[in-house]
Each structure stands twice: as C-alpha cells, then as structure tokens.
Scaffold this active site. Structure first.
Site, PDB file in Angstrom:
ATOM      1  N   ASP A   1       0.771  -1.250   0.000  1.00  0.00           N
ATOM      2  CA  ASP A   1       0.000   0.000   0.000  1.00  0.00           C
ATOM      3  C   ASP A   1       0.799   1.296   0.000  1.00  0.00           C
ATOM      4  OD1 ASP A   1      -1.973  -1.887   0.338  1.00  0.00           O
ATOM      5  OD2 ASP A   1      -2.654  -1.191   2.285  1.00  0.00           O
TER       6      ASP A   1
ATOM      7  N   GLU B   1      -7.662  -3.242  -3.739  1.00  0.00           N
ATOM      8  CA  GLU B   1      -8.980  -2.882  -3.252  1.00  0.00           C
ATOM      9  C   GLU B   1      -9.291  -1.456  -3.687  1.00  0.00           C
ATOM     10  OE1 GLU B   1     -10.745  -3.743   1.069  1.00  0.00           O
ATOM     11  OE2 GLU B   1      -9.248  -2.159   1.030  1.00  0.00           O
TER      12      GLU B   1
ATOM     13  N   GLU C   1      -7.638   5.283  -4.298  1.00  0.00           N
ATOM     14  CA  GLU C   1      -6.465   5.815  -3.612  1.00  0.00           C
ATOM     15  C   GLU C   1      -5.224   5.699  -4.503  1.00  0.00           C
ATOM     16  OE1 GLU C   1      -7.107   5.549   1.116  1.00  0.00           O
ATOM     17  OE2 GLU C   1      -7.108   3.601   0.118  1.00  0.00           O
TER      18      GLU C   1
END
Length: 923
Positions: free
Chosen positions: A450, A527, A531
């Site tokens: 991430d 996911e 972002e």
C-alpha cells in the site's frame, strides 16, 4: 467504519493462503545515519522495535534474487512479486502468478502452467475467479531445484531461475504473452501434463497437444524431436539451450504461432506522451531470434488496451478474468485516449452559500485535533488529504486567514514526517530499496503493502501547499522529500539504483497492485483503486506546480490508463467483463484470478461500493464521470444490497452520485446532511462544496478535453462550463477540443460557459464540433432542450456486427472544420432496450471531407450491449473502434454521417434525440 481498517492477512478470500500475519519486532542496528534531503531528512535505519519485510512468522527476509539481479531494486507490488518475496517459508518457489492468458506457479521441477477459461463463483456468490490450475509443467529432465529466484525483469515480463547444481533453467513469462520462452542447460526439454495429452499435430520438433480442453504447442530446436510417453514429453536440445511453449486459441493457429516460436521476448517497455488533451502510450517487446531471422511476436491485448488502439489485430482471442483478450501479431502497439480531467478543486460557483461554507470551514480548521489522533502513515495521510481539500475552498471565498491556518497545519505535519529522528519518520531499507514510514500500518512495513495508497495523500497535500507557497516546494526546502516519496511509490526512472521503476503500477495490466509480496493463491490484489488514482492526480498537480513536466505527464498517463482499467475491471462499465454468474455490477477488490464483491475488513455494501470512490477530489475523481450509466448501476446495486440508501458513508456515495446525477445527489444532501458523521477523509465543508458546485455546473463532461493537464469541462442541460487552473507565473490561453478558448491568469483558476467557439470572452455562437441528433435524420450544432425518441429496428435474430442493417441515419452537410492533430471522434448516444434481452446497438460515423458524395473516412465502433432494465444507458466511443478505413482530414463543405443499427438481437430499442445527451463530437 474506517476507510482501510484491513488486517495484514485476515479475511483472505477462498483462494488465498490462510496464514497469520505476525509482525514480531526485529532489533535495529545500533548506528543509524540521517540522510539530509533539502530541509528534511530520512533515516537509513528503521526505528528500534519496528520491523521491515518479514515472512509470516515474523522473521526478516531478503529478496530472492540471482547474483545477476542483486543490485537491482526489486519491483514489489507486482503480478509476480512472490518470486522475489518469500512470505511463506514453506514455499521457496512462488504462489500462483496470473500473466493472462497463461497462469504460472514455480515449483521444484520447473514452471507449472495453466490457462483457466471457465469462471467459478465462490464465497456465496461474492467472488468470481479463473483460478490457476496446472495443465502442464515446463522443465528439464531431472530438475529438482531447492528454490526459484528472480533473475531479470522488465516492465511486464520476468525471468524466473532454477538451479539444482547440475541443471539450470530460465523462463521468460509476462502479461499478454501466449508463449513461455525457456533456456536450459544440463538436461533435455521436459513437459509433463496433468492428464494424458491428445496429440493433434506432430512435426518432429513441433508438437501440438490438447490438455484439459486447452491447446498447446511445444517447440524444440530444429533437428530435435518430441517423444511422448504418457504424460511426459521430452526433446533433446543437443548443442542448443532453447525451447518454447505456447497456448493456442485454436488448433488452426499452429502455423502462425510456429512462425514466432523462436523469436524470444527479452524485454518489455512502455513509453507515453501527454499533449493537447490526449494521452498516447506505446507498448513494445524486444526480441531475439534463437534460430531463423524472425523478430516479430504475438501478444494478447487486454480490453482496456484494445478499446483504444487502431492497430490491426488478428481474429484470435483468449478468455481472461479481464474479459476477452485480442491477439496482435507485432512487437508493438499504441493506445490513444482523451486525458483524464484534473483540477486542484472544483471552481468557484454562484450556487455556494458562502456563509454556510465559511461555517463548515471553521469547524474543520478550528477543531481541537484537526488530525483526529492520526499517528501512522495511512491515517495521517487521510487527515492531510482532508485538510488539503479545504485550502482552495477557503481561498475561493476570501477566507485567507482560514486558508493560511490550514496551510500551516499541513506544513507542520508534513515537515514533522519529513524530518528523521522524531516520533514519526521515513526510513530507507537498503535490502529492499524502499522508503517505509513509521509508525507503519496495514503491512506497509512487514509486507511492503500500500505505499501508493499511503503516500498519495502526502504528495497531494504537498501539491496544494506548493500552489500557495512555491518556495516551500523547492528541492532545497521540502520538495526533495516529496520527490523521495514519489521515487518510492511511483518512480519514473528505470535507472534509479535506489528505488524500482513504478513500484505499484503495472503498466500492462493498466492499474496498481496493493500487496508487496503477492503471496496468495489468487495472485495479487487491489482494493482501493481510487487511492491509487489519488497518487496519479497528485503527480499531475505536483508536476504542474513545480514545473516538472515529465512527472506531470507520468501522472496523466497513470491516471488516464487506470481510469479505463477501473471502469472495466472494478465497475464493468461496458458489462463485458464480469461473468454472468457473478451477479454483481461492481467489485470491491480485483485479484489476479478475478474480482470480489468484498473488502478486506467488512462485507457492508456501503464500504464495498465506497472504497473505490474515496478520496473524492477534483484531481482523482472527475474521470469516473466518463461512465455515468455504470455509476447509476453501481448505486442501484448498493441500495439493493444495503436494503436502502447509504447510512455510514453517505457523503462519499452522494459525491459519487453527483458525478452522474448532480441534482439527485443535491436532493439527498439537502435531506440528510444535518445528522451524519463524515467519513474519516471527508468534511462537511468539502462535501457541501462538491455537491453544490456540481449541481450548479453539471456533471463532468469527458467528451471535451483541454490542452493543459489541469482542466475539465462540465455540462448542465445545453450549457458547458470550461475550467482550467494555471500553475504558471504568466497567463495562458487554454484551448479545448471543441475549439473553445479560455484565458487563465497566472496561478489562478478560470471558467467560462458556452457550447463551443473560439471567443475567449463571452459564450460563443451555436457552432463548433459538437453535433446533436434530431429526429428526421439531422445532425446540428444548434442546442436543443426537448428530448424525443427514435426507434431502432430489430436485427431479427441475425448478426449484423459491422454492417449497417436498417439503420437510423443522421447527417450534417456543408461542414467546415480543421482537424485537430491527434484527436479522435467522440460520441454519446442514449439508448434504452426496455426489458428486451440480448440487444446490441452499433454506430458508424463517416466523413465526406469535400462533400462530393464519397466518404473518405469511415469508423465503425464495437456494439453496445444494453441491459434488460428500463432506463437510458450511454453508448460512447469508449466501446472502441471495430474497424476504420481512410484517413481523417479537414472538412471543407463536407458531410458528417452517423448510422445507428442493431448488430444483434430480436427486438427494438429507443435512441434519444433532441438534446446534447446524444451527440457526435468531430475531431
């Protein structure tokens, strides 16, 4: 419920490996050095008591690389990362890797290969997957390697390496490659099949076999011969060291694939440009012939690629989790797309109640803890993003004290993180060549997950600060640390020895991956695609404000490319990707093997639908409006699954709705804004401004683009609003693709309204390049406000794909227009099949450049499959060109013709005319 409250290895989907993600601390070396970067710094050693990359037991791990690759930065967060990141200690090879059309898994004996073509729907219907299943194993006779390492890699290919001391094997695999290329020493070529194969062709060194219904071809050096013994196929290599394997789309393709079997792919590279509102990307494979002189190759294009290329394709296709892949016989292809819209904020409008906005802004700026207790990289980032969104809004209404207070808050927290040695810092891991923020979260340290999500907020917030204080953003001040974060998450350089090229972004897949280790049976996953686009938008804004045009254009390439991938693979915008058995209109997560109606932390529909929307910004969100019908389907499904409208994340989902139906979103805000708690990355000030502004401006209009990266267009009724922000120190004129021009002062946002023209002042006359449809067969630049319907005749059960059959025809004659270099035709057609199943509307647009009765350019687009639900759906050029003849050019008294018909089906449908909702935009 927080936006990303996902555990590092919990809620694994049914195909994922179940393992506890323990993150036991590892002691840091005693002597840590601080690396100065302008006014900031980072550490070369992580803080005491924290962890870097570990396996699932918490033990530190190093990259699994050959000696040849030891000094290269490892591209974690890729489709093949488990080759290099041994997350699970019992598997020193790899987990399944999804290259498409082939799937792979490294084992002791070589490379397991599969070609899944039938989807399974699992998890109570919440996930579809084309799971890896071994058809055969490619290896060498006797090979029994203790591990597999990454030996080399390029933009979308990788070369795994095996050695058992006697034998060595290297294979090159990649996205879109129907071939596996092998180099081996110490043994014969060996292929073992999962079931006894059927041989359909035996040409000595070329063997065609069928395994589990899939057709493969094996290619040994000329002069060799394949021997078949049950499930084992071998061929001696003699003095050679090469052989290859291909999955065939059909047995009749053997001759074509044989032509390219010895032209080995040795590398892959994407290049891009972003000029004049158009993003072009070229994808190139390098090859080396092992015998003969052929240097061409075959590659399979994903849907998001073939929708935007005019390069010739073969008739061959493959099944994949991303829909149909189409085969091209060439080493290169190019895609062309309209650039995604980006602004620092929605422009100032008359609809805003300034007193109301002022109150909401004060609530956020004067909160007792504006950062809401955030300490780790992710939640700090969310808070930075929330506050950064408010800075331009305060500036718009002259609240300079509030603006400056917000900027001060942003600077203080960014500088705190950008300085080593405090309670929070960034630390460089020299083994993995990555910058990790501590305190970390969600495996950003132990699994390298991430980084693009977390760091997106820092880059975005820094770009907003720089907009108002350029000196703060210089390399000598704090800009150097911003660039260091960018180098970690989205490095534009392939030669940087400190960080890998584009760590998280997969240029061929068209989107990013979130897992740093890819240690799941379902492959890698992502996911929150939104972002990811937040980072791309941040690059556009940071590059624009600092004058770094290369970084700006990289951001525009990433954003525009991922926009189409998100539309197709998360939202199934054309309803051509998700299997019918899946039963969902959206996916919360995309996996290498498929997609899932799920999140990492909850099954609540609001979060499933909202996680790919937040954060809502004028930089990262406007692109979603390209597929308004998909937004409507998405929100309709949300309410079905939720048993009613959103409750927890209502602000995020109202903002999402406003991209397609601003008035409806405004009505929900007016009815429900009083008693809700904003999502953690949102504020009432921003949500009010967003919804009210779009209700005033209209929804974003992606059919028109500006020639500056920071520009956007909005349409309400018959009125377009053109907006652009100029980060430069001098005024400039922005030209939009419909001919409209807008003068934008230095370091300002400007707007104008109109429907086309070149007058930079008042709205232009009813001319330009946008033609509305009128019942009776006319295309006109005049604006209309009354919607009527024409009826599309039935295809009567026949296939008319590509050939007009009883079409509706609309024409404009006597057209004078100058071709915009690099531009393409656009259209939007509102169609409704009612409840009829299996209809497909198709459009052809033709240009008679001189009006002499001969059409010089004809473009036929792929048909649009309508759903059997009453309501208008939007068919656009995004469906992609099916074919084109002739060359575009200037129109000098020419004719533009639109034909619309049914390519398939047995029923009629409606085509809306009379307003700008159905229109053709000529280039």
């Amino acid at each position: 419920m927080p936006a990303r409250a996902r555990p590092t290895a919990a809620f694994l989907l049914t195909t994922a490996l179940a393992a506890a993600a323990l993150t036991g601390p590892a002691a840091a070396p005693a002597a840590a050095a601080t690396i100065p970067v302008g006014s900031g710094s980072y550490s070369d050693t992580r803080p005491a008591g924290t962890s870097g990359p570990t396996n699932h037991t918490g033990a530190p791990v190093l990259p699994k690389l050959t000696a040849a690759a030891q000094n290269r930065p490892v591209p974690t967060n890729d489709w093949w990362s488990s080759l290099a990141f041994q997350r699970y200690g019992a598997n020193p090879y790899s987990t399944p890797m999804y290259g498409h059309p082939l799937t792979y898994q490294a084992t002791a004996n070589g490379l397991d290969i599969g070609h899944p073509t039938t989807p399974a729907v699992v998890g109570e219907g919440r996930q579809y997957e084309y799971a890896h299943k071994r058809d055969l194993t490619l290896g060498l006779s006797g090979l029994n390697s203790p591990d597999t390492k990454a030996d080399s890699w390029s933009d979308w290919t990788v070369t795994p390496y095996w050695s058992d001391g006697t034998r060595t094997l290297r294979t090159t695999i990649g996205h879109g490659l129907p071939f596996v290329y092998a180099k081996g020493t110490g043994g014969s070529a060996r292929v073992t099949t999962a079931t006894t194969p059927t041989v359909f062709a035996d040409q000595g060194n070329v063997l065609g076999i069928t395994v589990a219904g899939h057709h493969y071809a094996l290619f040994a050096p000329t002069g060799s011969d394949w021997t078949v013994a049950g499930d084992t196929l071998t061929a001696g290599l003699g003095t050679k060291d090469y052989f290859s394997l291909a999955v065939l789309p059909s047995t009749d393709a053997l001759a074509l694939y044989k032509k390219y079997a010895y032209s080995f792919v040795t590398g892959s590279k994407a290049t891009w440009s972003a000029t004049g509102g158009t993003v072009k990307a070229t994808y190139t494979l390098t090859t080396q012939p092992q015998e003969g002189t052929e240097t061409g190759t075959l590659q399979a294009l994903y849907r998001h690629q073939w929708l935007h290329t005019t390069d010739p394709l073969t008739p061959y296709t493959y099944v994949s989790p991303r829909g149909t892949m189409k085969v091209r016989a060439a080493a290169t292809f190019t895609t062309t797309q309209k650039a995604a819209a980006v602004l620092p904020a929605l422009p100032k409008t008359t609809g805003i109640d300034q007193a109301r906005l002022r109150t909401h802004l004060a609530e956020a700026a004067n909160a007792a803890d504006p950062f809401a207790g955030a300490t780790d990289t992710y939640w700090t980032g969310k808070a930075l993003g929330r506050l950064a969104q408010l800075v331009p809004l305060a500036d718009q209404i002259g609240e300079h004290a509030t603006r400056d207070k917000l900027i001060g808050l942003l600077k203080g927290r960014l500088q705190d993180w950008f300085t080593a040695g405090g309670a929070n810092e960034f630390s460089y891991d020299k083994n993995w060549k990555t910058l990790i923020g501590y305190p970390a979260s969600y495996g950003s340290d132990t699994e390298l997950n991430d980084h693009h999500f977390h760091y997106s907020y820092y880059v975005y917030a820094a770009a907003i600060v720089a907009q108002y204080d350029p000196a703060w953003a210089t390399d000598q001040a704090w800009g150097g640390m911003v660039k260091t974060l960018i180098r970690d998450a989205a490095n534009p350089s392939r030669t940087d020895t400190a960080f890998p090229f584009l760590r998280g972004f997969d240029v061929y897949a068209g989107h990013s991956w979130a897992s740093g280790h890819q240690g799941f049976a379902a492959g890698n996953n992502q996911e929150s695609s939104s972002e990811s686009t937040n980072l791309s938008a941040g690059l556009v804004l940071w590059g624009s404000v600092t004058g770094d045009t290369a970084l700006r254009d990289l951001g525009l390439y990433l954003l525009t490319t991922e926009s189409e991938a998100v539309a197709q693979y998360w939202f199934d915008a054309d309803q051509q990707v998700f299997p019918g058995s899946f039963g969902h209109d959206t996916a919360g997560m995309v996996w290498g093997s498929g997609a899932a109606y799920a999140t990492w932390w909850t099954a609540n529909p609001e979060e499933i639908h909202g996680i790919n929307v937040l954060p809502v910004t004028a930089g990262s969100s406007l692109h979603l409006a390209r597929h308004k019908a998909a937004i409507r389907r998405n929100l309709a499904e949300l309410e079905r699954e939720n048993g009613g409208p959103a409750v927890e994340w209502r602000d995020i989902l109202w903002e999402f709705q406003s991209l397609a139906d601003p008035a409806a979103a405004r009505a929900k805000w007016d009815a429900g804004h009083a008693g809700y708690t904003p999502e953690a990355g949102e504020s009432k000030a921003h949500t009010y401004h967003w919804i009210t502004s779009l209700d005033t401006l209209g929804a974003p209009d992606a059919t028109v683009t500006g020639d500056i990266a920071t520009s956007a267009v909005f349409t309400k009724g018959t009125v377009r609003t053109y907006a652009a922000h100029n980060h430069a120190s001098t005024a400039r004129t922005v030209t939009f693709s419909d001919g409209t021009q807008l003068i934008v002062p230095a370091r300002s946002t400007a707007t104008k309204t109109g429907s086309g023209g070149t007058d930079p002042g008042e709205p232009g006359p009813s001319t330009g390049n946008t033609f509305q449809l009128r019942t009776g067969g006319t295309l006109t630049t005049a604006t209309g406000t009354t919607a009527v319907n024409d009826t599309l005749a039935s295809a009567q059960g026949a296939n008319h794909d590509g050939t007009p059959n009883r079409p509706l025809v609309y024409e404009a004659k006597g057209v004078h227009a100058t071709l915009t270099p690099g531009a393409g035709t656009a259209f939007r057609l509102q169609v409704d099949a009612g409840t009829t199943v299996g209809l497909g509307q198709q459009a052809r647009i033709s240009y008679d450049l001189t009006g002499d009765g001969t059409f010089d350019r004809t473009e036929t687009y792929h048909y649009f499959a309508t759903d059997p639900v009453h309501g208008w759906e939007e068919y656009t050029q995004a469906r992609g060109l099916k074919s084109a003849t002739g060359t575009p050019g200037d129109l000098r008294g020419g004719t533009v013709r639109l034909e619309v018909w049914h390519a398939i089906g047995n029923g009629t449908a409606l085509l809306q005319t009379g307003t700008d909702r159905s229109a053709v935009v000529i280039p």
